[in-house]
Design a protein around this motif. Structure first.
Motif, PDB file in Angstrom:
ATOM      1  N   LYS A   6      75.360  25.457  36.825  1.00  0.00           N
ATOM      2  CA  LYS A   6      76.337  26.208  36.046  1.00  0.00           C
ATOM      3  C   LYS A   6      75.826  26.462  34.623  1.00  0.00           C
ATOM      4  CE  LYS A   6      81.157  26.446  34.890  1.00  0.00           C
ATOM      5  NZ  LYS A   6      82.436  26.375  35.470  1.00  0.00           N
ATOM      6  N   ASN A   7      75.268  25.444  33.988  1.00  0.00           N
ATOM      7  CA  ASN A   7      74.778  25.589  32.617  1.00  0.00           C
ATOM      8  C   ASN A   7      73.639  26.590  32.513  1.00  0.00           C
ATOM      9  OD1 ASN A   7      76.631  23.751  31.647  1.00  0.00           O
ATOM     10  ND2 ASN A   7      75.196  22.047  31.599  1.00  0.00           N
ATOM     11  N   VAL A   8      72.683  26.536  33.434  1.00  0.00           N
ATOM     12  CA  VAL A   8      71.539  27.437  33.357  1.00  0.00           C
ATOM     13  C   VAL A   8      71.960  28.885  33.633  1.00  0.00           C
ATOM     14  CG1 VAL A   8      70.654  27.237  35.732  1.00  0.00           C
ATOM     15  CG2 VAL A   8      69.075  27.614  33.846  1.00  0.00           C
ATOM     16  N   LEU A   9      72.879  29.088  34.545  1.00  0.00           N
ATOM     17  CA  LEU A   9      73.331  30.445  34.846  1.00  0.00           C
ATOM     18  C   LEU A   9      74.158  31.025  33.708  1.00  0.00           C
ATOM     19  CD1 LEU A   9      74.226  30.179  38.628  1.00  0.00           C
ATOM     20  CD2 LEU A   9      72.280  31.366  37.600  1.00  0.00           C
ATOM     21  N   GLU A  10      74.977  30.208  33.070  1.00  0.00           N
ATOM     22  CA  GLU A  10      75.808  30.699  31.980  1.00  0.00           C
ATOM     23  C   GLU A  10      74.984  31.111  30.763  1.00  0.00           C
ATOM     24  OE1 GLU A  10      78.686  27.538  31.549  1.00  0.00           O
ATOM     25  OE2 GLU A  10      80.075  28.550  32.923  1.00  0.00           O
ATOM     26  N   LYS A  11      73.736  30.661  30.681  1.00  0.00           N
ATOM     27  CA  LYS A  11      72.861  31.043  29.575  1.00  0.00           C
ATOM     28  C   LYS A  11      72.226  32.415  29.780  1.00  0.00           C
ATOM     29  CE  LYS A  11      71.763  26.352  28.188  1.00  0.00           C
ATOM     30  NZ  LYS A  11      70.726  25.322  28.074  1.00  0.00           N
ATOM     31  N   LEU A  12      72.251  32.927  31.008  1.00  0.00           N
ATOM     32  CA  LEU A  12      71.682  34.241  31.278  1.00  0.00           C
ATOM     33  C   LEU A  12      72.559  35.330  30.657  1.00  0.00           C
ATOM     34  CD1 LEU A  12      70.593  34.333  35.030  1.00  0.00           C
ATOM     35  CD2 LEU A  12      69.128  34.533  33.033  1.00  0.00           C
ATOM     36  N   GLU A  13      71.928  36.239  29.937  1.00  0.00           N
ATOM     37  CA  GLU A  13      72.680  37.360  29.384  1.00  0.00           C
ATOM     38  C   GLU A  13      73.200  38.216  30.526  1.00  0.00           C
ATOM     39  OE1 GLU A  13      72.181  41.053  26.248  1.00  0.00           O
ATOM     40  OE2 GLU A  13      70.449  39.812  26.719  1.00  0.00           O
ATOM     41  N   GLY A  14      74.472  38.540  30.490  1.00  0.00           N
ATOM     42  CA  GLY A  14      75.080  39.356  31.527  1.00  0.00           C
ATOM     43  C   GLY A  14      75.908  38.571  32.531  1.00  0.00           C
ATOM     44  N   VAL A  15      75.703  37.258  32.597  1.00  0.00           N
ATOM     45  CA  VAL A  15      76.500  36.439  33.514  1.00  0.00           C
ATOM     46  C   VAL A  15      77.873  36.226  32.881  1.00  0.00           C
ATOM     47  CG1 VAL A  15      76.769  34.167  34.568  1.00  0.00           C
ATOM     48  CG2 VAL A  15      74.570  35.325  34.649  1.00  0.00           C
ATOM     49  N   GLN A  16      78.905  36.559  33.636  1.00  0.00           N
ATOM     50  CA  GLN A  16      80.267  36.491  33.113  1.00  0.00           C
ATOM     51  C   GLN A  16      81.029  35.276  33.609  1.00  0.00           C
ATOM     52  OE1 GLN A  16      81.195  40.339  34.651  1.00  0.00           O
ATOM     53  NE2 GLN A  16      80.787  41.335  32.693  1.00  0.00           N
ATOM     54  N   GLN A  17      80.768  34.869  34.847  1.00  0.00           N
ATOM     55  CA  GLN A  17      81.492  33.735  35.417  1.00  0.00           C
ATOM     56  C   GLN A  17      80.650  33.080  36.501  1.00  0.00           C
ATOM     57  OE1 GLN A  17      85.348  34.793  36.905  1.00  0.00           O
ATOM     58  NE2 GLN A  17      85.823  32.738  37.568  1.00  0.00           N
ATOM     59  N   VAL A  18      80.724  31.740  36.563  1.00  0.00           N
ATOM     60  CA  VAL A  18      79.990  30.975  37.574  1.00  0.00           C
ATOM     61  C   VAL A  18      80.950  29.985  38.215  1.00  0.00           C
ATOM     62  CG1 VAL A  18      78.094  29.369  38.003  1.00  0.00           C
ATOM     63  CG2 VAL A  18      77.850  31.133  36.235  1.00  0.00           C
ATOM     64  N   ASN A  19      80.953  29.947  39.549  1.00  0.00           N
ATOM     65  CA  ASN A  19      81.769  28.985  40.286  1.00  0.00           C
ATOM     66  C   ASN A  19      80.866  28.302  41.312  1.00  0.00           C
ATOM     67  OD1 ASN A  19      83.856  27.511  41.381  1.00  0.00           O
ATOM     68  ND2 ASN A  19      84.567  29.179  42.677  1.00  0.00           N
ATOM     69  N   VAL A  20      80.641  26.998  41.133  1.00  0.00           N
ATOM     70  CA  VAL A  20      79.808  26.220  42.044  1.00  0.00           C
ATOM     71  C   VAL A  20      80.718  25.365  42.914  1.00  0.00           C
ATOM     72  CG1 VAL A  20      77.983  24.501  42.231  1.00  0.00           C
ATOM     73  CG2 VAL A  20      77.939  26.150  40.336  1.00  0.00           C
ATOM     74  N   ASN A  21      80.592  25.507  44.233  1.00  0.00           N
ATOM     75  CA  ASN A  21      81.401  24.751  45.176  1.00  0.00           C
ATOM     76  C   ASN A  21      80.468  23.910  46.042  1.00  0.00           C
ATOM     77  OD1 ASN A  21      82.923  23.886  47.422  1.00  0.00           O
ATOM     78  ND2 ASN A  21      84.342  25.584  47.179  1.00  0.00           N
ATOM     79  N   LEU A  22      80.351  22.639  45.717  1.00  0.00           N
ATOM     80  CA  LEU A  22      79.451  21.762  46.464  1.00  0.00           C
ATOM     81  C   LEU A  22      79.934  21.506  47.880  1.00  0.00           C
ATOM     82  CD1 LEU A  22      78.492  19.158  43.724  1.00  0.00           C
ATOM     83  CD2 LEU A  22      77.194  21.145  44.495  1.00  0.00           C
ATOM     84  N   ALA A  23      81.238  21.469  48.089  1.00  0.00           N
ATOM     85  CA  ALA A  23      81.790  21.213  49.421  1.00  0.00           C
ATOM     86  C   ALA A  23      81.360  22.292  50.409  1.00  0.00           C
ATOM     87  CB  ALA A  23      83.311  21.124  49.352  1.00  0.00           C
ATOM     88  N   ASN A  24      81.304  23.538  49.943  1.00  0.00           N
ATOM     89  CA  ASN A  24      80.913  24.662  50.802  1.00  0.00           C
ATOM     90  C   ASN A  24      79.457  25.070  50.611  1.00  0.00           C
ATOM     91  OD1 ASN A  24      83.502  24.886  51.846  1.00  0.00           O
ATOM     92  ND2 ASN A  24      84.143  26.308  50.253  1.00  0.00           N
ATOM     93  N   SER A  25      78.770  24.411  49.678  1.00  0.00           N
ATOM     94  CA  SER A  25      77.383  24.758  49.327  1.00  0.00           C
ATOM     95  C   SER A  25      77.252  26.220  48.930  1.00  0.00           C
ATOM     96  CB  SER A  25      76.438  24.446  50.491  1.00  0.00           C
ATOM     97  OG  SER A  25      76.451  23.076  50.780  1.00  0.00           O
ATOM     98  N   THR A  26      78.176  26.668  48.044  1.00  0.00           N
ATOM     99  CA  THR A  26      78.145  28.054  47.597  1.00  0.00           C
ATOM    100  C   THR A  26      78.171  28.142  46.080  1.00  0.00           C
ATOM    101  OG1 THR A  26      80.553  28.251  47.680  1.00  0.00           O
ATOM    102  CG2 THR A  26      79.340  28.910  49.653  1.00  0.00           C
TER     103      THR A  26
END
Length: 53
Positions: A6-26
């Protein structure tokens, strides 16, 4: 792993929202034209995540 991804993706310019679901591996990423799928994939793999197509 969840926080790292989540932290690395949120640092990318243009990324607006990140949702990591470990239970579903998504990871759902909302982004605009300032980034692309390849950059997102590279970030996930950089922190040790594996992408299945």
């Amino acid at each position: 792993m969840k926080t790292q991804v989540k932290n690395v993706l949120e640092k990318l310019e243009g990324v607006q929202q990140v949702n990591v679901n470990l239970a579903n591996s998504t990871i759902d990423v909302s982004y605009n034209k300032k980034t692309d799928e390849g950059s997102i994939r590279n970030c996930i793999e950089h922190v040790g995540g594996k992408i299945e197509s």
